[in-house]
Scaffold this motif. Sequence first.
Motif, PDB file in Angstrom:
ATOM      1  N   VAL A 128       0.907  -1.174  -0.009  1.00 27.42           N
ATOM      2  CA  VAL A 128      -0.069  -0.031  -0.128  1.00 27.42           C
ATOM      3  C   VAL A 128       0.910   1.388  -0.014  1.00 27.42           C
ATOM      4  N   ALA A 129       0.359   2.344  -0.575  1.00 25.90           N
ATOM      5  CA  ALA A 129       1.090   3.409  -0.839  1.00 25.90           C
ATOM      6  C   ALA A 129       1.290   4.125   0.385  1.00 25.90           C
ATOM      7  N   ASP A 130      -0.052   4.339   1.101  1.00 24.83           N
ATOM      8  CA  ASP A 130      -0.383   4.680   2.277  1.00 24.83           C
ATOM      9  C   ASP A 130      -0.815   4.107   3.393  1.00 24.83           C
ATOM     10  N   GLN A 131       0.176   3.519   4.326  1.00 25.11           N
ATOM     11  CA  GLN A 131      -0.280   2.555   5.214  1.00 25.11           C
ATOM     12  C   GLN A 131      -1.408   2.943   6.318  1.00 25.11           C
ATOM     13  N   GLN A 132      -1.322   4.179   6.821  1.00 26.47           N
ATOM     14  CA  GLN A 132      -2.424   4.847   7.646  1.00 26.47           C
ATOM     15  C   GLN A 132      -3.572   4.674   7.053  1.00 26.47           C
ATOM     16  N   ARG A 133      -3.651   5.362   5.974  1.00 30.51           N
ATOM     17  CA  ARG A 133      -5.037   5.325   5.363  1.00 30.51           C
ATOM     18  C   ARG A 133      -5.572   3.997   4.862  1.00 30.51           C
ATOM     19  N   ALA A 134      -4.775   2.987   4.428  1.00 26.03           N
ATOM     20  CA  ALA A 134      -5.132   1.738   4.230  1.00 26.03           C
ATOM     21  C   ALA A 134      -5.755   0.913   5.426  1.00 26.03           C
ATOM     22  N   MET A 135      -4.894   1.122   6.639  1.00 28.37           N
ATOM     23  CA  MET A 135      -5.461   0.654   7.990  1.00 28.37           C
ATOM     24  C   MET A 135      -6.729   1.137   8.266  1.00 28.37           C
ATOM     25  N   GLU A 136      -7.117   2.516   8.156  1.00 28.39           N
ATOM     26  CA  GLU A 136      -8.128   3.255   8.559  1.00 28.39           C
ATOM     27  C   GLU A 136      -9.281   2.620   7.805  1.00 28.39           C
ATOM     28  N   PHE A 137      -9.164   2.363   6.369  1.00 35.16           N
ATOM     29  CA  PHE A 137     -10.138   1.710   5.384  1.00 35.16           C
ATOM     30  C   PHE A 137     -10.579   0.106   5.955  1.00 35.16           C
ATOM     31  N   TYR A 138      -9.625  -0.364   6.105  1.00 34.75           N
ATOM     32  CA  TYR A 138      -9.785  -1.916   6.474  1.00 34.75           C
ATOM     33  C   TYR A 138     -10.322  -1.998   7.774  1.00 34.75           C
ATOM     34  N   SER A 139      -9.905  -1.124   8.809  1.00 33.20           N
ATOM     35  CA  SER A 139     -10.528  -1.060   9.997  1.00 33.20           C
ATOM     36  C   SER A 139     -12.338  -0.854   9.815  1.00 33.20           C
ATOM     37  N   LYS A 140     -12.538   0.267   9.093  1.00 41.17           N
ATOM     38  CA  LYS A 140     -14.002   0.440   9.050  1.00 41.17           C
ATOM     39  C   LYS A 140     -14.543  -0.747   8.007  1.00 41.17           C
ATOM     40  N   ALA A 141     -14.002  -0.874   7.106  1.00 46.75           N
ATOM     41  CA  ALA A 141     -14.699  -1.673   6.161  1.00 46.75           C
ATOM     42  C   ALA A 141     -14.948  -3.120   6.907  1.00 46.75           C
ATOM     43  N   LEU A 142     -13.733  -3.730   7.467  1.00 48.80           N
ATOM     44  CA  LEU A 142     -13.917  -4.879   8.475  1.00 48.80           C
ATOM     45  C   LEU A 142     -14.650  -5.002   9.536  1.00 48.80           C
ATOM     46  N   GLY A 143     -14.752  -3.807   9.963  1.00 48.84           N
ATOM     47  CA  GLY A 143     -15.320  -3.611  11.507  1.00 48.84           C
ATOM     48  C   GLY A 143     -14.468  -4.193  12.564  1.00 48.84           C
ATOM     49  N   THR A 144     -13.216  -4.078  12.478  1.00 52.58           N
ATOM     50  CA  THR A 144     -12.219  -4.698  13.219  1.00 52.58           C
ATOM     51  C   THR A 144     -11.120  -3.819  13.565  1.00 52.58           C
ATOM     52  N   THR A 145      -9.965  -4.097  14.372  1.00 53.35           N
ATOM     53  CA  THR A 145      -8.974  -3.346  14.799  1.00 53.35           C
ATOM     54  C   THR A 145      -7.671  -4.259  14.183  1.00 53.35           C
ATOM     55  N   PRO A 146      -6.655  -3.484  14.052  1.00 58.14           N
ATOM     56  CA  PRO A 146      -5.359  -4.707  13.510  1.00 58.14           C
ATOM     57  C   PRO A 146      -4.961  -5.168  14.873  1.00 58.14           C
ATOM     58  N   THR A 147      -4.459  -6.455  14.398  1.00 57.64           N
ATOM     59  CA  THR A 147      -3.701  -7.224  15.567  1.00 57.64           C
ATOM     60  C   THR A 147      -2.461  -6.965  15.545  1.00 57.64           C
ATOM     61  N   LEU A 148      -1.864  -6.180  14.456  1.00 58.17           N
ATOM     62  CA  LEU A 148      -0.261  -5.565  14.654  1.00 58.17           C
ATOM     63  C   LEU A 148      -0.551  -4.401  13.760  1.00 58.17           C
ATOM     64  N   HIS A 149       0.204  -3.225  14.199  1.00 59.18           N
ATOM     65  CA  HIS A 149       0.337  -1.882  13.450  1.00 59.18           C
ATOM     66  C   HIS A 149       1.381  -1.229  14.071  1.00 59.18           C
ATOM     67  N   VAL A 150       2.749  -1.483  12.996  1.00 58.46           N
ATOM     68  CA  VAL A 150       3.824  -0.806  13.399  1.00 58.46           C
ATOM     69  C   VAL A 150       4.240  -0.230  12.218  1.00 58.46           C
ATOM     70  N   LYS A 151       5.382   0.511  12.088  1.00 57.99           N
ATOM     71  CA  LYS A 151       5.901   1.249  11.016  1.00 57.99           C
ATOM     72  C   LYS A 151       6.198   0.352   9.985  1.00 57.99           C
ATOM     73  N   GLY A 152       5.456   0.320   8.829  1.00 57.93           N
ATOM     74  CA  GLY A 152       5.748  -0.546   7.794  1.00 57.93           C
ATOM     75  C   GLY A 152       4.883  -1.912   7.435  1.00 57.93           C
ATOM     76  N   MET A 153       4.132  -1.944   8.434  1.00 54.38           N
ATOM     77  CA  MET A 153       3.190  -3.202   8.615  1.00 54.38           C
ATOM     78  C   MET A 153       2.192  -3.127   9.463  1.00 54.38           C
ATOM     79  N   THR A 154       0.932  -3.634   8.909  1.00 49.97           N
ATOM     80  CA  THR A 154      -0.480  -3.572   9.526  1.00 49.97           C
ATOM     81  C   THR A 154      -0.875  -4.867   9.288  1.00 49.97           C
ATOM     82  N   GLU A 155      -1.444  -5.551  10.319  1.00 49.76           N
ATOM     83  CA  GLU A 155      -2.155  -7.240   9.973  1.00 49.76           C
ATOM     84  C   GLU A 155      -3.375  -7.078  10.895  1.00 49.76           C
ATOM     85  N   PHE A 156      -4.135  -7.531  10.124  1.00 50.74           N
ATOM     86  CA  PHE A 156      -5.782  -7.935  10.576  1.00 50.74           C
ATOM     87  C   PHE A 156      -5.829  -9.527  10.676  1.00 50.74           C
TER      88      PHE A 156
END
Length: 109
Positions: free
Chosen positions: A12-40
């Motif tokens: 993803v070009a913008d990790q923060q924006r992608a994290m916010e989108f998938y959090s809203k779309a999936l209705g969940t929070t990441p299980t990992l969110h560090v510089k360079g990588m977010t996981e659901f």
Amino acid sequence: MTVTRAHFILYVADQQRAMEFYSKALGTTPTLHVKGMTEFTLGEAVLGLMAETSASLLLGIDLERFAVGRGTSRAEVYLVVDDPAQLHQRAIAAGATEISALSPRDWGH
């Protein structure tokens, strides 16, 4: 050999924006969110969002060579869920662009 968990990673070009989108779309929070990588964690699978800059460094390649359009990488993610209409609605509300209407597919989903 037994597969215990599948990881699907999107660059993803913008990790923060992608994290916010998938959090809203999936209705969940990441299980990992560090510089360079977010996981659901999604059932027995993990959806990863890796910053393109991190992926380029990790792989030692220029991701632009693999881009479909300028500044974009192509990927598809299919999620089998118990309430597709609800997830579809949340994704649209989170800012997704619908490229195909929600409908039964030939392969059974």
